[in-house]
Scaffold this active site. Structure first.
Site, mmCIF file in Angstrom:
data_model
loop_
_atom_site.group_PDB
_atom_site.id
_atom_site.type_symbol
_atom_site.label_atom_id
_atom_site.label_comp_id
_atom_site.label_asym_id
_atom_site.label_seq_id
_atom_site.Cartn_x
_atom_site.Cartn_y
_atom_site.Cartn_z
ATOM 1 N N ASP A 145 46.650 50.381 40.596
ATOM 2 C CA ASP A 145 45.538 49.965 41.447
ATOM 3 C C ASP A 145 44.506 51.087 41.485
ATOM 4 O O ASP A 145 44.840 52.260 41.279
ATOM 5 C CB ASP A 145 46.028 49.704 42.884
ATOM 6 C CG ASP A 145 46.803 48.392 43.009
ATOM 7 O OD1 ASP A 145 46.890 47.656 42.027
ATOM 8 O OD2 ASP A 145 47.318 48.122 44.112
ATOM 9 N N ARG A 196 42.214 44.899 35.254
ATOM 10 C CA ARG A 196 41.952 43.992 36.376
ATOM 11 C C ARG A 196 40.555 44.348 36.908
ATOM 12 O O ARG A 196 40.313 45.506 37.253
ATOM 13 C CB ARG A 196 42.988 44.182 37.482
ATOM 14 C CG ARG A 196 42.691 43.323 38.723
ATOM 15 C CD ARG A 196 43.470 43.800 39.936
ATOM 16 N NE ARG A 196 44.897 43.605 39.806
ATOM 17 C CZ ARG A 196 45.797 44.358 40.435
ATOM 18 N NH1 ARG A 196 45.407 45.352 41.231
ATOM 19 N NH2 ARG A 196 47.080 44.128 40.288
HETATM 20 P P1 FDA Z 1 34.455 38.268 48.677
HETATM 21 O O1 FDA Z 1 34.887 39.413 49.501
HETATM 22 O O2 FDA Z 1 33.006 37.905 48.684
HETATM 23 O O3 FDA Z 1 35.323 37.023 49.070
HETATM 24 C C1 FDA Z 1 35.007 35.687 48.681
HETATM 25 C C2 FDA Z 1 35.651 34.774 49.715
HETATM 26 O O4 FDA Z 1 37.059 34.860 49.633
HETATM 27 C C3 FDA Z 1 35.334 35.153 51.159
HETATM 28 O O5 FDA Z 1 34.149 34.543 51.586
HETATM 29 C C4 FDA Z 1 36.540 34.663 51.904
HETATM 30 O O6 FDA Z 1 36.441 33.269 52.104
HETATM 31 C C5 FDA Z 1 37.649 34.881 50.921
HETATM 32 N N1 FDA Z 1 38.322 36.179 51.120
HETATM 33 C C6 FDA Z 1 38.183 37.284 50.388
HETATM 34 N N2 FDA Z 1 39.001 38.275 50.820
HETATM 35 C C7 FDA Z 1 39.675 37.760 51.859
HETATM 36 C C8 FDA Z 1 40.670 38.264 52.749
HETATM 37 N N3 FDA Z 1 41.157 39.500 52.662
HETATM 38 N N4 FDA Z 1 41.130 37.437 53.725
HETATM 39 C C9 FDA Z 1 40.685 36.160 53.824
HETATM 40 N N5 FDA Z 1 39.742 35.631 53.018
HETATM 41 C C10 FDA Z 1 39.244 36.410 52.062
HETATM 42 N N6 FDA Z 1 40.284 46.446 45.425
HETATM 43 C C11 FDA Z 1 40.292 47.759 45.067
HETATM 44 O O7 FDA Z 1 39.413 48.522 45.477
HETATM 45 N N7 FDA Z 1 41.284 48.255 44.262
HETATM 46 C C12 FDA Z 1 42.261 47.454 43.757
HETATM 47 O O8 FDA Z 1 43.119 47.928 43.026
HETATM 48 C C13 FDA Z 1 42.257 46.078 44.113
HETATM 49 N N8 FDA Z 1 43.214 45.226 43.658
HETATM 50 C C14 FDA Z 1 43.081 43.872 43.875
HETATM 51 C C15 FDA Z 1 43.976 42.981 43.295
HETATM 52 C C16 FDA Z 1 43.785 41.614 43.437
HETATM 53 C C17 FDA Z 1 44.741 40.665 42.770
HETATM 54 C C18 FDA Z 1 42.686 41.125 44.212
HETATM 55 C C19 FDA Z 1 42.435 39.647 44.351
HETATM 56 C C20 FDA Z 1 41.838 41.999 44.818
HETATM 57 C C21 FDA Z 1 42.017 43.375 44.685
HETATM 58 N N9 FDA Z 1 41.180 44.280 45.309
HETATM 59 C C22 FDA Z 1 41.233 45.605 44.959
HETATM 60 C C23 FDA Z 1 40.286 43.823 46.401
HETATM 61 C C24 FDA Z 1 38.903 43.469 45.901
HETATM 62 O O9 FDA Z 1 38.240 44.649 45.514
HETATM 63 C C25 FDA Z 1 38.070 42.776 46.991
HETATM 64 O O10 FDA Z 1 37.946 43.570 48.092
HETATM 65 C C26 FDA Z 1 38.614 41.447 47.452
HETATM 66 O O11 FDA Z 1 39.168 40.736 46.385
HETATM 67 C C27 FDA Z 1 37.500 40.593 48.059
HETATM 68 O O12 FDA Z 1 36.470 40.395 47.124
HETATM 69 P P2 FDA Z 1 36.149 38.977 46.461
HETATM 70 O O13 FDA Z 1 35.783 39.201 45.038
HETATM 71 O O14 FDA Z 1 37.252 38.042 46.691
HETATM 72 O O15 FDA Z 1 34.805 38.513 47.150
#
Ligand code: FDA
Length: 319
Positions: A145, A196
């Site tokens: 990560d 990722r």
């Molecule tokens: P965004 O935050 O705009 O979310 C889109 C929509 O998804 C939101 O409007 C909401 O509806 C829903 N949503 C998103 N997150 C949610 C939550 N926690 N609870 C409820 N609803 C939620 N980051 C990092 O810095 N280092 C890493 O190694 C990783 N690893 C990682 C692995 C995996 C499998 C995922 C999916 C994510 C990560 N992340 C991460 C976190 C990533 O950087 C990010 O913060 C979150 O995925 C939220 O960003 P989105 O792209 O989903 O968009």
């Protein structure tokens, strides 16, 4: 406790006013530290499999029945003592053993600082390398990560050093909000990496990170294009519809090999959207478990305060 319930209920009843709903979310987040842990666990159980490793095994088995895969993470980060880092390593070794024992379609994800990267590079490197070596013996993979910016270069260095030792059963994470990420991917390309791609979760200075929602999305798209056009094994980690639509369109245009990409989501987040993606793509969910479930859950709720209100609503309006 009853009084607390009444306060929440009355705030929920006023929810037609958006400001009051926001206030409710803030109240919930502010009072979290005062709540009994059993109550906080009612929030937490959506985002974590549980305190014990067996819960991550069970979650992996259940998701496999739907056709999906997982990656298992031992909760914990920013460890400051070698003793604690060694404890974290022993937990991660147990995960690798359990994946082998239960023949699970999953792999370990690790936070480098939980294994001592913040204490000393060589100490962190050796702990991580030991995990990668054991995983290799069992034919497993390990994902590193990406944490906050003081560790970006170090984490990528660990990845490159391990790859140079001939171990290709590991991968990294690139954060689209970091301005450096385009160059980082360019430097990784000769390693034929598994990446990722996520937006990034930590608070970073605007000198080094994009801050606006749209500019982060634009950079995500730029980086994804670069990965797909270079045939990178791409793990598209997002719940953002705009990015999911973009990725699906691009994958179709390129007729991208289904085995060379995955969509990834966090356990408990946008499950309907996730199940829809499962019909067309490989989907992996991130399954955290462990003693630090409390800290992890509070961080998740702070990221998305609306979720706090939604969960409380469902708790108090059952029946
Ligand atoms: P965004 O935050 O705009 O979310 C889109 C929509 O998804 C939101 O409007 C909401 O509806 C829903 N949503 C998103 N997150 C949610 C939550 N926690 N609870 C409820 N609803 C939620 N980051 C990092 O810095 N280092 C890493 O190694 C990783 N690893 C990682 C692995 C995996 C499998 C995922 C999916 C994510 C990560 N992340 C991460 C976190 C990533 O950087 C990010 O913060 C979150 O995925 C939220 O960003 P989105 O792209 O989903 O968009």
């Amino acid at each position: 406790m009853i009084a607390t319930k009444k306060v929440y209920k009355s705030l929920i009843l006023c929810k037609e006013h958006q400001t009051k709903f926001k206030m409710l979310n803030q109240v919930i987040l502010k009072t979290l530290p005062l709540m009994p842990k059993e109550l906080v666990f009612m929030f937490a159980k959506k985002y974590i499999s549980g305190a014990e490793l067996i819960t991550a095994v069970d979650t992996t088995k259940s998701f496999a029945k739907l056709g999906g895969k997982t990656t298992i993470d031992v909760l914990g980060e920013f460890v400051t003592t070698k003793e604690r880092a060694l404890h974290e390593k022993s937990m991660s070794l147990k995960v690798i053993e359990a994946i082998n024992e239960y023949k699970l379609d999953t792999y370990l994800s690790i936070k480098p600082t939980s294994l001592g990267l913040g204490i000393d590079y060589n100490f962190g490197f050796n702990n991580i390398f030991e995990l990668v070596k054991l995983a290799k013996e069992y034919g497993q993979f390990v994902r590193f990560d990406m944490e906050n910016s003081p560790y970006t270069t170090l984490t990528l260095q660990i990845y490159k050093d391990i790859r140079e030792k001939g171990y290709d059963n590991c991968g990294v994470v690139i954060q689209a909000y970091m301005r450096r990420s385009y160059d980082d991917i360019k430097e990784l390309l000769p390693f034929n990496p598994s990446i990722r791609l996520c937006k990034g979760i930590y608070v970073e200075d605007e000198k080094i990170a994009f801050k606006g929602k749209e500019e982060i999305r634009d950079n995500y798209k730029l980086l994804l294009d670069m990965m797909l056009e270079n045939n990178v094994k791409s793990h598209i980690a997002t719940h953002d519809d705009d990015l999911i639509f973009y990725a699906e369109k691009k994958l179709k245009e390129l007729n991208y090999n289904r085995d060379n990409y995955e969509f990834e989501m966090l356990l408990g987040v946008r499950e309907n959207r996730r199940n829809d993606l499962l019909k067309r793509h490989n989907v992996r969910i991130y399954v955290p478990f462990g003693e630090d479930w409390y800290g992890y859950s509070v961080r998740r709720l702070n990221e998305n305060p609306n979720m706090a209100g939604q969960i409380f609503k469902s708790l108090f309006f059952k029946n």
